[in-house]
Design an enzyme around this catalytic site. Structure first.
Site, PDB file in Angstrom:
ATOM      1  N   ASN A   1      -7.886   1.282  -3.415  1.00  0.00           N
ATOM      2  CA  ASN A   1      -6.859   1.319  -4.448  1.00  0.00           C
ATOM      3  C   ASN A   1      -7.300   2.260  -5.560  1.00  0.00           C
ATOM      4  OD1 ASN A   1      -5.627   0.427  -7.129  1.00  0.00           O
ATOM      5  ND2 ASN A   1      -4.386  -0.745  -5.685  1.00  0.00           N
TER       6      ASN A   1
ATOM      7  N   SER B   1      -1.226   0.869  -2.572  1.00  0.00           N
ATOM      8  CA  SER B   1      -0.553   0.937  -3.865  1.00  0.00           C
ATOM      9  C   SER B   1      -0.089  -0.475  -4.190  1.00  0.00           C
ATOM     10  CB  SER B   1       0.638   1.896  -3.788  1.00  0.00           C
ATOM     11  OG  SER B   1       1.116   2.164  -5.083  1.00  0.00           O
ATOM     12  N   GLU B   2      -0.511  -1.003  -5.351  1.00  0.00           N
ATOM     13  CA  GLU B   2      -0.325  -2.441  -5.576  1.00  0.00           C
ATOM     14  C   GLU B   2       1.131  -2.860  -5.740  1.00  0.00           C
ATOM     15  OE1 GLU B   2      -2.114  -0.479  -7.642  1.00  0.00           O
ATOM     16  OE2 GLU B   2      -1.810  -1.021  -9.745  1.00  0.00           O
ATOM     17  N   ASN B   3       2.044  -1.902  -5.886  1.00  0.00           N
ATOM     18  CA  ASN B   3       3.452  -2.280  -5.923  1.00  0.00           C
ATOM     19  C   ASN B   3       4.007  -2.556  -4.525  1.00  0.00           C
ATOM     20  OD1 ASN B   3       3.010   0.579  -5.742  1.00  0.00           O
ATOM     21  ND2 ASN B   3       5.212   0.867  -5.880  1.00  0.00           N
TER      22      ASN B   3
ATOM     23  N   SER C   1       0.685  -8.028  -1.633  1.00  0.00           N
ATOM     24  CA  SER C   1      -0.179  -6.952  -2.111  1.00  0.00           C
ATOM     25  C   SER C   1      -1.404  -7.521  -2.829  1.00  0.00           C
ATOM     26  CB  SER C   1       0.611  -6.050  -3.063  1.00  0.00           C
ATOM     27  OG  SER C   1      -0.219  -5.053  -3.598  1.00  0.00           O
TER      28      SER C   1
END
Lengths: 213, 243
Positions: free
Chosen positions: A23, A46-48, A88
């Protein structure tokens, strides 16, 4: 002098290993993606809600439903997958991500990190940073060595509210690289930018660190 | 062309909010940045004139779009969010003491909503241990790690956005527009969904439903989506004939 943003990103890329799930934070960390060694398989999270982040789209091919955590338009790869924010952060908090590279306002000699708030002044929020530093196996911070007024940012204790306590494994600045073998050990100076001396690093750092071995 | 009909289907966003909004309620609003936000329902919530809202949303929109438009009209009393950096009016109202704000780490926020929807009262997480986030919360040390007790979140009303939906309320999201929407759909006492395409049951592959219809009480088809891009980034096309 010191390293440029791109040189810092290239140093960050040296932390990548084949097969890593990674990340990358907003800013210089995002540039690390440009320095993934050829032939190395690295999956960007991607943390979204995406694994397998692709490059920016060609002009005219931007998709508003496809962004990264910095709200930049991106593309998918044949290997990509999408999921909810809860899934996520199950990846992040559950220790499934190998490496997190993120920015900072302050790092302390004890590994504390502050990067989300300046009381009474800047109110943006921590986003996913607290979860990342709490859950990802290895945490690498990139930041300017000193603030604009010349104050040290690598210091004995963070003065700003913490993002995480004792969470930083490696620190890369425009002047030097510091790392430690585990979270019980002090940081050691590993590398300096061309032309930078130990005396200069000492003068611009208030945290304690071991000299290069 | 007539829309598919059914007991959950409403004519438009205004109609879908009738009888479920009042002053002081807690509202969850899906989306990450401006991606996957229920833009039609947010506009209808603003136009309803309700005040004193507590809004749970990862972000707060931008100054004139999304939740930003409800901040302008001072309809929000409190926000529960993880990141509000794109909204200057938010920062101004907060620093002036006009707006209450509860910052949650993004993973804690998404898990609190998931837990609330799943009937889980609370959970322990390492996130935030040793920070301001942990202050005043019960903590436990397990195998040398400190865990913080966080509680589940539910809302009086959840507003979510999906790509496609059917009249049963089954939803399919598109790409990274999924984000907080599925958990919020499960955590609303009443959940209203807006979709770009509304179809009859049987059209969506049951194996590819992201949010089963049980979580959705009302559904509308939205039209004329703005889908504003916050941060347009592109790369150059390789020149024609280049190797």
């Amino acid at each position: 002098m010191g390293w440029t943003r791109d040189e810092i990103a290239a140093l960050g890329a040296q932390e990548l290993r084949d097969g890593f799930y990674v990340n990358l934070g907003i800013g210089i960390p995002t540039l690390v993606a440009n320095y993934i060694p050829a032939g190395m398989r690295v999956v960007l999270q991607s943390e979204n809600g995406m694994l397998g982040m692709g490059p920016f789209p060609f002009e005219g091919e931007e998709d508003p439903d496809l962004i990264n955590a910095g709200k930049q338009t991106i593309t998918e790869l044949p290997s990509s997958s999408y999921f909810s924010s809860a899934d996520s952060f199950a990846m992040i908090r559950g220790g499934h991500i190998d490496l997190s590279i993120l920015g900072a306002m302050e790092v302390a000699g004890n590994g504390d990190l502050a990067n989300w708030m300046i009381p009474g002044k800047m109110v943006k929020g921590m986003g996913g940073a607290m979860d990342l530093v709490a859950g990802v196996k290895r945490v690498v911070v990139v930041m300017e060595h000193n603030s604009k007024d010349g104050a040290a940012k690598f210091k004995p204790r963070c003065e700003l509210p913490l993002t995480g306590a004792n969470v930083v494994d490696e620190l890369i600045t425009d002047l030097a690289v510091f790392s430690r073998p585990d979270r019980h050990s002090p940081f050691q100076l590993r590398k300096m930018a061309p032309g930078v001396t130990l005396e200069e690093v000492r003068a611009k750092t208030t945290a304690k660190f071991l000299p290069p071995s | 062309m007539s829309l598919p009909a059914g007991p959950k289907v409403y004519a438009d966003a205004r109609a879908a909010l009738e009888g479920v909004v009042r002053d002081g309620i807690t509202v969850m609003s899906g989306g990450f940045g401006l991606c996957g936000i229920p833009e039609k329902l947010i506009d209808a919530l603003r136009d309803s004139g309700v005040k004193g809202l507590t809004v749970v949303s990862n972000n707060a929109g931008v100054d004139n779009y999304g939740l930003g438009s409800l901040l302008k009209t001072r309809q929000i009393r409190k926000m529960i969010s993880s990141y509000v950096g794109e909204n200057k009016e938010f920062e101004r109202q907060y620093l002036a003491g006009e707006l209450e704000l509860e910052f949650n780490p993004q993973g804690t926020l998404s898990e609190r909503i998931r837990a609330g929807g799943a009937g889980i009262w609370g959970f322990y997480t390492r996130t935030g241990a040793g920070t301001l986030v942990a202050e005043g919360k019960e903590q436990r040390v397990v195998n040398g790690d400190t865990y913080v007790l966080e509680t589940g979140l539910v809302a009086d009303l959840s507003l979510v956005k999906a790509w496609r939906g059917d009249t049963e309320g089954n939803l399919v999201y598109r790409k990274t527009a999924r984000n907080f929407n599925p958990m919020m759909a499960s955590a609303g006492r009443v959940t209203v969904a807006e979709v770009e395409e509304l179809v009859e049951p049987g059209i969506l592959d049951p194996d590819k439903i992201h949010t089963p219809g049980i979580f959705v009480q009302r559904i509308i088809r939205g039209t004329g989506y703005l889908k504003t891009i916050e941060n347009r980034t592109v790369r150059k096309r390789p020149a024609a004939g280049a190797p």
